[in-house]
Design a protein around this motif. Structure first.
Motif, PDB file in Angstrom:
ATOM      1  N   ALA A 488       0.680  -1.309  -0.124  1.00 43.03           N
ATOM      2  CA  ALA A 488       0.057  -0.036  -0.271  1.00 43.03           C
ATOM      3  C   ALA A 488       0.797   1.146  -0.114  1.00 43.03           C
ATOM      4  O   ALA A 488       0.390   2.049  -0.878  1.00 43.03           O
ATOM      5  CB  ALA A 488      -1.088  -0.067   1.223  1.00 43.03           C
ATOM      6  N   GLN A 489       2.113   1.102   0.800  1.00 40.10           N
ATOM      7  CA  GLN A 489       2.838   2.417   0.692  1.00 40.10           C
ATOM      8  C   GLN A 489       3.677   2.595  -0.563  1.00 40.10           C
ATOM      9  O   GLN A 489       3.639   3.783  -0.920  1.00 40.10           O
ATOM     10  CB  GLN A 489       3.923   2.296   1.860  1.00 40.10           C
ATOM     11  N   ALA A 490       3.973   1.524  -1.107  1.00 41.39           N
ATOM     12  CA  ALA A 490       4.379   1.626  -2.499  1.00 41.39           C
ATOM     13  C   ALA A 490       3.550   2.094  -3.359  1.00 41.39           C
ATOM     14  O   ALA A 490       3.968   3.337  -4.349  1.00 41.39           O
ATOM     15  CB  ALA A 490       5.100   0.215  -3.030  1.00 41.39           C
ATOM     16  N   LEU A 491       2.267   1.955  -3.498  1.00 41.10           N
ATOM     17  CA  LEU A 491       1.344   2.566  -4.197  1.00 41.10           C
ATOM     18  C   LEU A 491       1.092   4.054  -3.699  1.00 41.10           C
ATOM     19  O   LEU A 491       1.032   5.008  -4.819  1.00 41.10           O
ATOM     20  CB  LEU A 491       0.198   1.982  -4.237  1.00 41.10           C
ATOM     21  N   LEU A 492       1.186   4.500  -2.734  1.00 40.64           N
ATOM     22  CA  LEU A 492       1.091   5.824  -2.221  1.00 40.64           C
ATOM     23  C   LEU A 492       2.305   6.538  -2.903  1.00 40.64           C
ATOM     24  O   LEU A 492       2.168   7.972  -3.306  1.00 40.64           O
ATOM     25  CB  LEU A 492       1.011   6.035  -1.081  1.00 40.64           C
ATOM     26  N   ASN A 493       3.379   6.001  -2.838  1.00 39.60           N
ATOM     27  CA  ASN A 493       4.708   6.766  -3.317  1.00 39.60           C
ATOM     28  C   ASN A 493       4.898   6.599  -4.787  1.00 39.60           C
ATOM     29  O   ASN A 493       5.900   7.106  -5.376  1.00 39.60           O
ATOM     30  CB  ASN A 493       5.950   6.022  -2.713  1.00 39.60           C
ATOM     31  N   ALA A 494       3.929   6.125  -5.604  1.00 41.55           N
ATOM     32  CA  ALA A 494       4.037   5.845  -6.967  1.00 41.55           C
ATOM     33  C   ALA A 494       4.953   4.976  -7.601  1.00 41.55           C
ATOM     34  O   ALA A 494       5.808   5.342  -8.480  1.00 41.55           O
ATOM     35  CB  ALA A 494       4.002   7.280  -7.706  1.00 41.55           C
ATOM     36  N   GLU A 495       5.205   4.217  -6.675  1.00 41.04           N
ATOM     37  CA  GLU A 495       6.460   3.150  -6.911  1.00 41.04           C
ATOM     38  C   GLU A 495       6.126   1.969  -7.709  1.00 41.04           C
ATOM     39  O   GLU A 495       4.848   1.474  -7.352  1.00 41.04           O
ATOM     40  CB  GLU A 495       7.292   2.848  -5.581  1.00 41.04           C
ATOM     41  N   PRO A 496       6.917   1.433  -8.457  1.00 44.97           N
ATOM     42  CA  PRO A 496       6.356   0.000  -9.103  1.00 44.97           C
ATOM     43  C   PRO A 496       6.009  -1.055  -8.155  1.00 44.97           C
ATOM     44  O   PRO A 496       6.514  -1.353  -7.207  1.00 44.97           O
ATOM     45  CB  PRO A 496       7.548  -0.473  -9.940  1.00 44.97           C
ATOM     46  N   ALA A 497       4.880  -1.561  -8.325  1.00 45.33           N
ATOM     47  CA  ALA A 497       4.394  -2.609  -7.252  1.00 45.33           C
ATOM     48  C   ALA A 497       3.337  -3.572  -8.065  1.00 45.33           C
ATOM     49  O   ALA A 497       2.755  -3.113  -9.061  1.00 45.33           O
ATOM     50  CB  ALA A 497       3.720  -2.126  -6.280  1.00 45.33           C
ATOM     51  N   GLU A 498       3.395  -4.806  -7.626  1.00 44.88           N
ATOM     52  CA  GLU A 498       2.611  -5.819  -8.275  1.00 44.88           C
ATOM     53  C   GLU A 498       1.307  -6.087  -7.279  1.00 44.88           C
ATOM     54  O   GLU A 498       1.508  -6.620  -6.405  1.00 44.88           O
ATOM     55  CB  GLU A 498       3.230  -6.986  -8.564  1.00 44.88           C
ATOM     56  N   VAL A 499       0.062  -5.897  -7.967  1.00 42.91           N
ATOM     57  CA  VAL A 499      -1.016  -6.094  -6.985  1.00 42.91           C
ATOM     58  C   VAL A 499      -1.369  -7.501  -7.234  1.00 42.91           C
ATOM     59  O   VAL A 499      -2.084  -7.616  -8.544  1.00 42.91           O
ATOM     60  CB  VAL A 499      -2.117  -5.177  -7.077  1.00 42.91           C
ATOM     61  N   PRO A 500      -1.563  -8.713  -6.574  1.00 43.18           N
ATOM     62  CA  PRO A 500      -1.677  -9.897  -6.965  1.00 43.18           C
ATOM     63  C   PRO A 500      -3.120 -10.028  -7.617  1.00 43.18           C
ATOM     64  O   PRO A 500      -3.508 -10.827  -8.637  1.00 43.18           O
ATOM     65  CB  PRO A 500      -1.858 -10.677  -5.558  1.00 43.18           C
ATOM     66  N   GLU A 501      -4.178  -9.262  -7.191  1.00 50.14           N
ATOM     67  CA  GLU A 501      -5.645  -9.248  -7.654  1.00 50.14           C
ATOM     68  C   GLU A 501      -5.406  -8.879  -9.062  1.00 50.14           C
ATOM     69  O   GLU A 501      -6.614  -9.287  -9.813  1.00 50.14           O
ATOM     70  CB  GLU A 501      -6.379  -8.502  -6.903  1.00 50.14           C
ATOM     71  N   LEU A 502      -4.786  -8.028  -9.683  1.00 45.64           N
ATOM     72  CA  LEU A 502      -4.617  -7.554 -10.917  1.00 45.64           C
ATOM     73  C   LEU A 502      -3.586  -8.213 -11.794  1.00 45.64           C
ATOM     74  O   LEU A 502      -3.478  -7.814 -13.211  1.00 45.64           O
ATOM     75  CB  LEU A 502      -4.229  -6.017 -10.834  1.00 45.64           C
ATOM     76  N   ALA A 503      -3.112  -9.385 -11.372  1.00 45.38           N
ATOM     77  CA  ALA A 503      -2.083  -9.858 -12.385  1.00 45.38           C
ATOM     78  C   ALA A 503      -2.536 -10.758 -13.460  1.00 45.38           C
ATOM     79  O   ALA A 503      -1.811 -10.496 -14.663  1.00 45.38           O
ATOM     80  CB  ALA A 503      -1.323 -10.766 -11.382  1.00 45.38           C
ATOM     81  N   ARG A 504      -3.871 -11.051 -13.771  1.00 46.83           N
ATOM     82  CA  ARG A 504      -4.381 -11.697 -14.489  1.00 46.83           C
ATOM     83  C   ARG A 504      -5.184 -10.856 -15.649  1.00 46.83           C
ATOM     84  O   ARG A 504      -5.620 -11.127 -16.596  1.00 46.83           O
ATOM     85  CB  ARG A 504      -5.216 -12.875 -14.473  1.00 46.83           C
ATOM     86  N   LEU A 505      -5.094  -9.571 -15.434  1.00 46.49           N
ATOM     87  CA  LEU A 505      -5.855  -8.709 -16.191  1.00 46.49           C
ATOM     88  C   LEU A 505      -5.180  -7.933 -17.261  1.00 46.49           C
ATOM     89  O   LEU A 505      -3.983  -7.966 -17.397  1.00 46.49           O
ATOM     90  CB  LEU A 505      -6.626  -7.343 -15.289  1.00 46.49           C
ATOM     91  N   GLY A 506      -5.781  -7.557 -18.350  1.00 50.28           N
ATOM     92  CA  GLY A 506      -5.167  -7.061 -19.446  1.00 50.28           C
ATOM     93  C   GLY A 506      -4.779  -5.504 -19.100  1.00 50.28           C
ATOM     94  O   GLY A 506      -4.921  -5.002 -17.974  1.00 50.28           O
ATOM     95  N   SER A 507      -3.748  -5.002 -19.580  1.00 51.59           N
ATOM     96  CA  SER A 507      -2.808  -3.718 -19.294  1.00 51.59           C
ATOM     97  C   SER A 507      -3.640  -2.404 -19.163  1.00 51.59           C
ATOM     98  O   SER A 507      -3.577  -1.778 -18.099  1.00 51.59           O
ATOM     99  CB  SER A 507      -1.777  -3.525 -20.503  1.00 51.59           C
TER     100      SER A 507
END
Length: 929
Positions: A488-507
């Motif tokens: 969550a902190q990485a998302l707030l800092n606009a850092e590259p992060a992988e969210v597991p729930e979004l891994a299988r979605l299109g770009s």
């Protein structure tokens, strides 16, 4: 119905005997609580099962003396009579009577209460001059029906021996008799040494003359504990007295150790009486009568005190069960649990039947009727959770969105545990236990699944974030993301992060959902910052390393505060809140003086001033200084308490640590029972708002206060157990290490308090706090050389406000507050008590001061893992050794006798030798040699 009279002989407040005649009514229809009843009794509540082969009705003597045996869950179908229960109340006191009442209430035990004194055919009035002992008999119930229940038989034998020993006590008095109750009451009203009182008893003391008053010792002791006050060098005399009576016995289960036989323990071969040493040093030795004195040497045993007569120097007791050999990990853990009255019995079948099952064979599904009663947020709200990495049970989730009118809506959604947890499931405990494949997976607000929740939704002004409206209710939610703090902190800092729930979605879809989630986190952080600034919610703990930590914490505090307001307004006299009394200013003396020694000023007038001054007390060269100051501030604090609003005035609702006028616990129902009570209160308050039936009657103010007291006691017990278990693992970690050669036994320590004969230090690497002596028992003091190395030499020690000095032939050595010194850690072992760490200074200079140290939590985690690994290896080796032993025959197991050489074969050889003549016998002996 038959009317009779009952004659009571009472005593008035003035001590006069009064004869009272009361009406007594007998009925034919009295509930028997048997499922096999053929009289159509109104058996409400707990009923004895129908598959029992017999019932047991213990008489008064059995209930009074052997209640512990009847507490075995294996003993089913026990019917307690009203007469026996009243006898326990009169002869054993309220504590034992409450124990019997709790046994009758507990659904895990198949026992009931029969009101025999109100039943027409069972009522038996006492004849004039008849004593109770005439009709009290003991049956052979255990031998006839439970011959295989060895634990109950051993307990019966132990109690019987203790009763016999009590009857055979001598007449020579070791203590003065306690004063009569009326003298005690008069002494209390008029203001008027141990005398058989045990730690925890409520006693009456008589003050000694002022010339005999004693002051508090400010020197270090082996059992050095935390002080709330900073002790001055000159301790003022304190009121001192002697015990003249005991108002209430608070005896509990005690863990004792049977000392080695070679010790100076008086023991009679006939009676098998032995003085057992309690694990708690505050408890006197307990005389135990047992037939297993030899087998129990060096073992931890649970015992109970039966009596302490004035003719005996020690109390008499009996053994209850054996925990194991002293020093083993499992034995020591069980000792800590027993000493803190923490008992975790298994759930009964009746309790488990109240809980839903979720298995591959029987998957759980939502009830359509329940779905219709709840507000559905699954499609309208973006719900997500933020927890520590690896968290399995999710209590809380969050949501934030912008409403059509421009306002913001903040939501906190908590697992609805009360939907799955009936009123009888956890009524006797104060915490929530985890059950595999039962409630945890259904209660947890896991990602991607539908769950029941209790929600609080705030409508906030878009500019000022002022609360416009609050909604409370039961909801349906589906958490979209299960985040951990770092992600969550990485998302707030606009850092590259992988969210597991979004891994299988299109770009494209992934980018849109990621932007939606990031926007929600930024909006949530903005709301939290405004709340922190405007609402003055200030905690006295260090700021978390990640901003998202504080965001989640503030939202949970906010929810707890608003739920407290809701239930207190709905139930002014029976709401469960949590208050934190302001600390006494004198408790801050050590904090203020220690900070001043480092050049910092601590303002303790208000909690906000204290928090701000702690934030300013930063030493760039040593971050441990601020950490120690915060530890001192926390130590000086009062304990936060649960309470019923009907018992306290509203000005006592205040929570000092959070600066809130009302506060409760609502956000963690999976792990805290108090939250479950609050959930039920909130549900009832919501029902009242809609003019609906609130359901089951709420607890009265008295019952709720008793529950709050029970929960507070359990919380204190868990805190003590946590502290003792930490010390246990620390000792086990260092016990097998050589302090002279193992470098892990040498560590850096910081001085945080000064005492008359030493200092208190904190070892951040292991999280250890303890005393370091500057003067030993032989009168020698620590002398530091030019290189910092320390030795014991003859000399003197002197204490000052912020430092301590030792003077020897080497000169003067000074140890100041917040100095870093090097210590050696070893273990001080005792056979009967808990081991303790011994900290010895070996250098007045820091240990590897230039090298960065690992975080303290990481060091403690590694310490625990190492101890557990060693214990598992030792257990596995013991099992392998036992498996290599040859199997014994039935005779060898039964008589504990090996085949050869055995006593029979030796006697046969002697007999044969006796039949030979002397010359042949001598030759046989020589040949054998």
């Amino acid at each position: 119905m038959i009317k009779t009279e009952k004659i009571l002989h009472l005593k008035s407040c003035r001590g006069r005997k009064v004869r009272v005649v009361r009406e007594h009514y007998l009925r034919e229809q009295v509930p028997c609580f048997s499922s096999l009843c053929q009289a159509d009794c109104d058996n409400g509540g707990k009923v004895l099962p129908g598959d029992l082969t017999h019932y047991v009705v213990p008489d008064v003597g059995v209930v009074v003396d052997y209640l512990e045996i009847l507490e075995f869950r294996e003993l089913q179908g026990v019917v307690f009579t009203q007469t026996a229960c009243q006898a326990v109340q009169h002869s054993k006191g309220r504590r034992q009577y409450n124990r019997l009442r709790n046994l009758l209430k507990d659904p895990r035990h198949d026992c009931v209460l029969f009101a025999n004194e109100f039943q027409e055919y069972s009522y038996c009035p006492r004849e004039k001059g008849e004593s109770q002992e005439k009709w009290q008999t003991r049956s052979d119930y255990l031998q006839n029906f439970w011959p295989q229940l060895q634990a109950a038989h051993e307990l019966y034998s132990s109690i019987s021996q203790a009763l016999q020993e009590k009857e055979s006590e001598g007449a020579e008095r070791e203590f003065t008799e306690h004063l009569p109750a009326e003298v005690l009451e008069a002494g209390i009203k008029s203001g008027r040494n141990r005398n058989r009182a045990v730690h925890g008893d409520v006693v009456v003391v008589e003050l000694l003359p002022k010339s005999e008053w004693r002051g508090k010792d400010t020197a270090l002791t082996d059992a050095q504990g935390e002080d709330k006050t900073g002790e001055e060098g000159d301790s003022k005399p304190m009121p001192t007295g002697r015990v003249v009576g005991i108002l209430q016995r608070n005896w509990r289960d005690y863990v004792v150790t049977f000392p080695p036989r070679e010790g100076p323990q008086p023991q009679s071969r006939n009676s098998q009486r032995i003085l057992a040493v309690p694990w708690d040093r505050r408890i006197p030795k307990i005389r135990i009568s047992t037939q297993q004195a030899d087998a129990l040497q060096d073992h931890r045993v649970v015992v109970r005190i039966d009596s302490w007569e004035s003719t005996s120097q020690y109390p008499n007791g009996h053994s209850v069960r054996v925990l194991g050999r002293a020093g083993e990990l499992e034995t020591e853990v069980q000792t800590i649990l027993v000493e803190n009255c923490i008992h975790v019995p298994p759930f009964s079948d009746a309790q488990l039947r109240e809980m839903p099952v979720n298995s591959p064979e029987r998957p759980w599904t939502m009830d359509p009727a329940e779905v219709a009663r709840r507000r559905d947020l699954r499609e309208s709200h973006l719900v997500f959770s933020i927890d520590p990495r690896g968290c399995e049970d999710v209590d809380d989730t969050l949501s934030v969105r912008r409403l059509p009118g421009g306002q913001l809506e903040l939501g906190v959604h908590i697992a609805d545990v009360t939907h799955f947890c009936g009123f009888n499931l956890l009524s006797a405990v104060a915490t929530t236990y985890y059950l595999a494949d039962r409630s945890a997976d259904l209660c947890s607000l896991l990602g991607g699944v539908d769950r029941y929740a209790m929600s609080v939704l705030w409508e906030l002004d878009a500019q000022t974030l002022e609360v416009r409206n609050v909604w409370y209710g039961r909801t349906l939610i589906r958490s979209s993301y299960q985040l951990h703090y770092e992600l969550a902190q990485a998302l707030l800092n606009a850092e590259p992060a992988e969210v597991p729930e979004l891994a299988r979605l299109g770009s494209e879809e992934k980018d849109a959902k990621l932007a939606e989630l990031t926007q929600a986190l930024e909006m949530l952080t903005h709301v939290r910052a405004q709340l922190d600034e405007e609402r003055n919610i200030t905690a006295l703990v260090p700021r978390q390393p990640l901003e998202v930590h504080e965001t989640v914490a503030e939202c949970m505090i906010y929810a707890n505060h608003w739920v407290a307001r809701k239930i207190q307004e709905a139930f002014p006299h029976q709401a469960l809140l949590r208050r934190h009394p302001p600390p006494r200013q004198e408790f801050f003396s050590q904090l203020v003086d220690s900070a001043a020694a480092r050049g910092f000023t601590i303002d303790t007038r208000t909690n906000k001033a204290l928090a701000e001054s702690l934030d300013r007390a930063l030493d760039p060269q040593d971050p441990l200084v601020n950490r120690l100051l915060r530890i001192m501030a926390t130590t000086a604090m009062s304990q936060a308490l649960y309470f019923s609003t009907g018992l306290q005035s509203q000005d006592h609702y205040y929570h000092y640590g959070l600066a809130l006028d009302r506060y409760t616990h609502f956000t963690s129902p999976i792990r805290r029972y108090a939250d479950i009570v609050v959930h039920r209160l909130l549900t009832a308050a919501i029902s009242m708002d809609t003019q609906a039936d609130p359901g089951k009657a709420l607890a009265s103010n008295k019952d709720l206060e008793e529950l709050a007291h029970h929960i507070n006691n359990k919380n204190w017990a868990s805190q003590r157990a946590q502290k003792l278990s930490t010390e246990l693992f620390q000792c086990l970690y260092f016990k097998e290490r050589d302090p002279q050669s193992d470098q892990r036994c040498v560590a850096d320590a910081v001085i945080y308090a000064i005492r008359d004969n030493g200092v208190l230090v904190f070892v951040s690497e292991y999280g250890v706090k303890g005393p370091v002596y500057m003067r030993n028992r032989e009168g020698q003091v620590v002398a530091a050389g030019p290189d910092g190395g320390c030795e014991w030499q003859s000399g003197s020690v002197r204490r000052h406000a912020d430092h301590i000095t030792t003077t020897t032939s080497w000169g003067t050595s000074t140890f100041t507050l917040f100095d870093h010194i090097t210590i050696r850690i070893s273990v001080r072992s005792t056979p009967c008590h808990a081991d303790s760490l011994n900290l010895e200074v070996i250098s007045s200079k820091p240990h590897r001061g230039a090298e960065p140290q690992q975080p303290p939590s990481q060091g403690r985690c590694q310490l625990v893992q190492e101890v557990v690994r060693l214990a598992e290896e030792a257990s596995q080796q013991a099992q392998e050794k036992a498996a290599r032993r040859p199997k014994l025959t039935r005779e060898e197991r039964e008589f504990s006798q090996s085949k050869t050489p055995n006593l029979y074969s030796l006697l046969e050889e002697i007999r044969e030798l006796a039949l030979l003549d002397l010359d042949m016998a001598a030759a046989h002996v020589c040949a054998t040699a």
